[in-house]
Write an enzyme that holds these catalytic residues in place. Structure first.
Site, PDB file in Angstrom:
ATOM      1  N   ARG A 131       0.941  -1.232  -0.067  1.00  0.00           N
ATOM      2  CA  ARG A 131      -0.014  -0.107  -0.142  1.00  0.00           C
ATOM      3  C   ARG A 131       0.992   1.238   0.139  1.00  0.00           C
ATOM      4  NH1 ARG A 131      -4.892  -1.756   4.175  1.00  0.00           N
ATOM      5  NH2 ARG A 131      -5.360  -3.768   3.159  1.00  0.00           N
ATOM      6  N   ARG A 154       2.316   1.770  10.141  1.00  0.00           N
ATOM      7  CA  ARG A 154       1.623   2.219   8.897  1.00  0.00           C
ATOM      8  C   ARG A 154       2.890   2.238   7.980  1.00  0.00           C
ATOM      9  NH1 ARG A 154      -2.947   4.962   7.829  1.00  0.00           N
ATOM     10  NH2 ARG A 154      -3.156   5.604   9.938  1.00  0.00           N
ATOM     11  N   GLU A 175      -6.768   0.379  14.630  1.00  0.00           N
ATOM     12  CA  GLU A 175      -7.259  -0.759  13.881  1.00  0.00           C
ATOM     13  C   GLU A 175      -6.389  -1.993  13.994  1.00  0.00           C
ATOM     14  OE1 GLU A 175      -8.222  -1.940   9.405  1.00  0.00           O
ATOM     15  OE2 GLU A 175      -8.424   0.078   9.971  1.00  0.00           O
ATOM     16  N   SER A 177     -10.445  -5.843  10.238  1.00  0.00           N
ATOM     17  CA  SER A 177     -11.868  -5.401   9.720  1.00  0.00           C
ATOM     18  C   SER A 177     -12.469  -6.428   8.883  1.00  0.00           C
ATOM     19  CB  SER A 177     -11.268  -3.943   9.061  1.00  0.00           C
ATOM     20  OG  SER A 177     -10.936  -4.399   7.651  1.00  0.00           O
ATOM     21  N   ARG A 180       0.831  -4.788  12.530  1.00  0.00           N
ATOM     22  CA  ARG A 180      -0.011  -4.168  13.508  1.00  0.00           C
ATOM     23  C   ARG A 180      -0.093  -4.936  14.767  1.00  0.00           C
ATOM     24  NH1 ARG A 180      -4.206  -0.076  10.673  1.00  0.00           N
ATOM     25  NH2 ARG A 180      -2.598   1.097   9.347  1.00  0.00           N
TER      26      ARG A 180
END
Length: 439
Positions: free
Chosen positions: A274, A289, A361, A364, A402
Site C-alpha cells: 500500500r 503504517r 485498527e 476489519s 500491527r
C-alpha cells in the site's frame, strides 16, 4: 456496482446512501439521465435495424422481379430496374444510419456504465452516517493495562529485542520500509501460522494467490477507486495488491458457482503493498503504517440472504483471534463515509496501544453485498435455473506488523522481555521473548 433497477425504482434510497457517505448525491440523477439516454439510443438502433431488415427483403424482392422481367423480355424492365436501384440506395442509407446509431448506443452504454460504477455500494440500514470519527462503539473487551514501570513503545522494544530494523529498511527501500529480524521474523511467521490454523478449524479453504493482478480484477473489487493508494507496474499493466481479497475475489470471475452446499469460504496469506497516500506525517515511527506487510485474509461468497450472518461469523473469528492474543480491544461499526466504495457495512476491531493511549485498527470485516460480484460477474443458479449475483464478504484474520505493535507494547515486562500469549507459544516455541543479551 449496484443494480440499475434499484436506482430507477428507489433513487431516494441511493441518494440517502450517498449522503450518509458524504458522497455526491447528484450522481444519482446523472446515472438516471445516462440510463434514459442509453435506453432511448438502443430503441432507436433496434427500430432502424428492423427497418433495415424490411428494406433488405424489399431489395431481394425487387431484384427477383427485375431478373424475372429480364428473362421474360418484359417492357417493365426499366421501371423495375429503377425500383431495385431505389431499394438498394435506401438499404445503403439505412445501413449507414444503423452503424452510426449502433456506435452512438455503444458509446452511451459505456458512458452510463462508467457513471454507474462511480456510485458507491448502498449503505446498510443502521450504519452510522458521517466520516472517520463518527463510528459507533459496539463493545469494549478487556481493560487497558496499568503499568508499574514506564512502558516503551513498540519500536524501542523491537530494537532492544533485535526484532525490528527501520534504519536498514529505509536504506534498502526508503521510508516506511523495515526489516523484521530474529524474534520479529519468528513472530511474523508465528502469527500467520496461527491464523491459518484457526482458518482450517473454521472450515476455510486455503489458497496461495497472485499478488499482481490485472486492471479488470483490481477494478472489479473496487480498489481502483482508491487508485492513489495502489502500486501500478506500468510496463506490465498490473497492480500490486494491498490485500489477498482482490485475487480471491477474482478467482471466480465470469463463473456460475455452486452454493448448494453453503457458502464458499477461502483464506490466503500474502504479501501486501500500500502506498499509504494521504498519510503524510501519520504513524511515521515504527511499523504500524508501512508500505509492505504480510496478511492472512478471509473471503466468503454466499447467497445474498446469508450475507449478514456470514458477516457476523467473520467478526466472531476476528474476535476469537484477538481474545487468544490477550489484547484489550473494542469493536466499532464504521461510519458510512469511512467504508470504502465496495462495502455496505464494516466492523473494525481496534486494539489498545499503551504508548499512544488509544485504540488502533488491527482487523476489519466488510459486507460488500452483490457490489463486487456484479462487477466481476460472479453468479449462482437460483430457483427455476435463473442466475443471480452472489454476495461477497472479506475479513482480516491477522496482519503481521500491527499485531506485533500491540503484542510488544501490551505484553512487555519491566526487564524488556515480552510475554507470549499461550495461543502463540506452540508456533513461536517459547513463552517469553527476551533481548538477545539476556539469553
Amino acid at each position: 456496482m449496484i443494480d440499475i433497477k434499484l436506482v430507477r425504482d428507489n433513487p431516494d434510497l441511493v441518494r440517502a446512501s450517498q449522503r450518509a457517505r458524504g458522497a455526491d448525491e447528484t450522481l444519482v440523477d446523472q446515472v438516471l439521465a445516462a440510463d434514459e439516454k442509453r435506453r432511448s439510443s438502443i430503441n432507436e438502433f433496434e427500430s432502424l435495424r428492423s427497418q433495415q431488415k424490411t428494406v433488405s427483403k424489399s431489395v431481394g424482392a425487387a431484384m427477383g422481379k427485375l431478373n424475372a422481367a429480364r428473362k421474360a423480355g418484359s417492357a417493365d424492365v426499366d421501371i423495375l430496374a429503377k425500383e431495385a436501384d431505389d431499394a438498394r440506395a435506401q438499404a445503403t442509407e439505412l445501413s449507414a444510419q444503423v452503424k452510426q446509431r449502433e456506435a452512438t448506443a455503444d458509446q452511451e452504454d459505456k458512458d452510463f456504465t462508467a457513471l454507474l460504477r462511480e456510485l458507491d455500494n448502498i449503505v446498510i440500514d443502521g450504519v452510522p452516517a458521517g466520516g472517520e470519527d463518527n463510528f459507533e462503539t459496539l463493545e469494549t473487551v478487556g481493560k487497558p493495562r496499568e503499568f508499574d514501570f514506564e512502558p516503551l513503545d513498540h519500536l524501542a522494544l523491537g530494537e532492544k529485542l533485535g526484532a525490528i530494523d527501520m534504519e536498514r529498511g529505509a536504506k534498502v527501500s526508503g521510508s516506511r520500509f523495515y526489516f523484521l529480524k530474529g524474534a520479529g521474523a519468528r513472530l511474523s511467521n508465528a502469527l500467520m501460522a496461527y491464523a491459518q490454523s484457526i482458518a482450517a478449524e473454521e472450515g476455510f479453504t486455503p489458497l496461495i494467490v497472485p499478488t499482481l493482478v490485472s486492471p479488470a480484477t483490481m477494478g472489479g473489487t473496487g480498489y481502483l477507486d482508491a487508485h492513489e493508494d495502489v502500486y501500478h507496474l506500468e510496463s506490465a499493466d498490473l497492480y500490486l495488491t494491498g490485500t489477498s481479497e482482490v485475487a480471491i475475489a477474482g478467482y471466480h470471475t465470469d463463473e456460475i458457482i455452486d452454493l448448494s452446499n453453503g457458502p464458499l469460504r477461502y483464506t490466503a496469506t500474502s504479501t501486501c503493498y500500500r502506498r499509504e497516500a494521504g498519510s503524510y506525517g501519520k504513524d511515521t515511527k515504527g511499523i504500524f503504517r508501512v508500505h509492505q506487510f504480510t496478511k492472512t485474509e478471509m473471503f466468503v461468497l454466499c447467497d445474498p440472504e446469508q450475507a449478514v450472518a456470514e458477516h457476523q461469523n467473520l467478526l466472531r473469528i476476528e474476535r476469537r483471534l484477538l481474545d487468544d492474543l490477550e489484547l484489550p480491544y473494542r469493536v466499532i461499526d464504521v461510519a458510512a463515509g469511512d467504508l470504502g466504495g465496495s462495502a455496505a457495512r464494516k466492523y473494525d476491531c481496534e486494539a489498545w496501544v499503551p504508548t499512544q493511549g488509544k485504540y488502533r485498527e488491527l482487523t476489519s470485516t466488510s459486507n460488500c453485498t452483490t457490489y463486487q460480484a456484479r462487477r466481476l460477474n460472479i453468479r449462482q443458479r437460483g430457483e427455476g435455473g435463473k442466475t443471480e449475483f452472489v454476495a461477497t464478504l472479506n475479513g482480516t484474520m491477522l496482519t503481521d506488523t500491527r499485531p506485533i505493535v500491540a503484542l510488544l507494547e501490551n505484553h512487555q515486562q519491566a526487564d524488556g522481555s515480552i510475554h507470549v500469549p499461550a495461543a502463540l507459544q506452540p508456533f513461536l516455541g517459547t513463552d517469553v521473548i527476551r533481548p538477545p543479551q539476556a539469553g
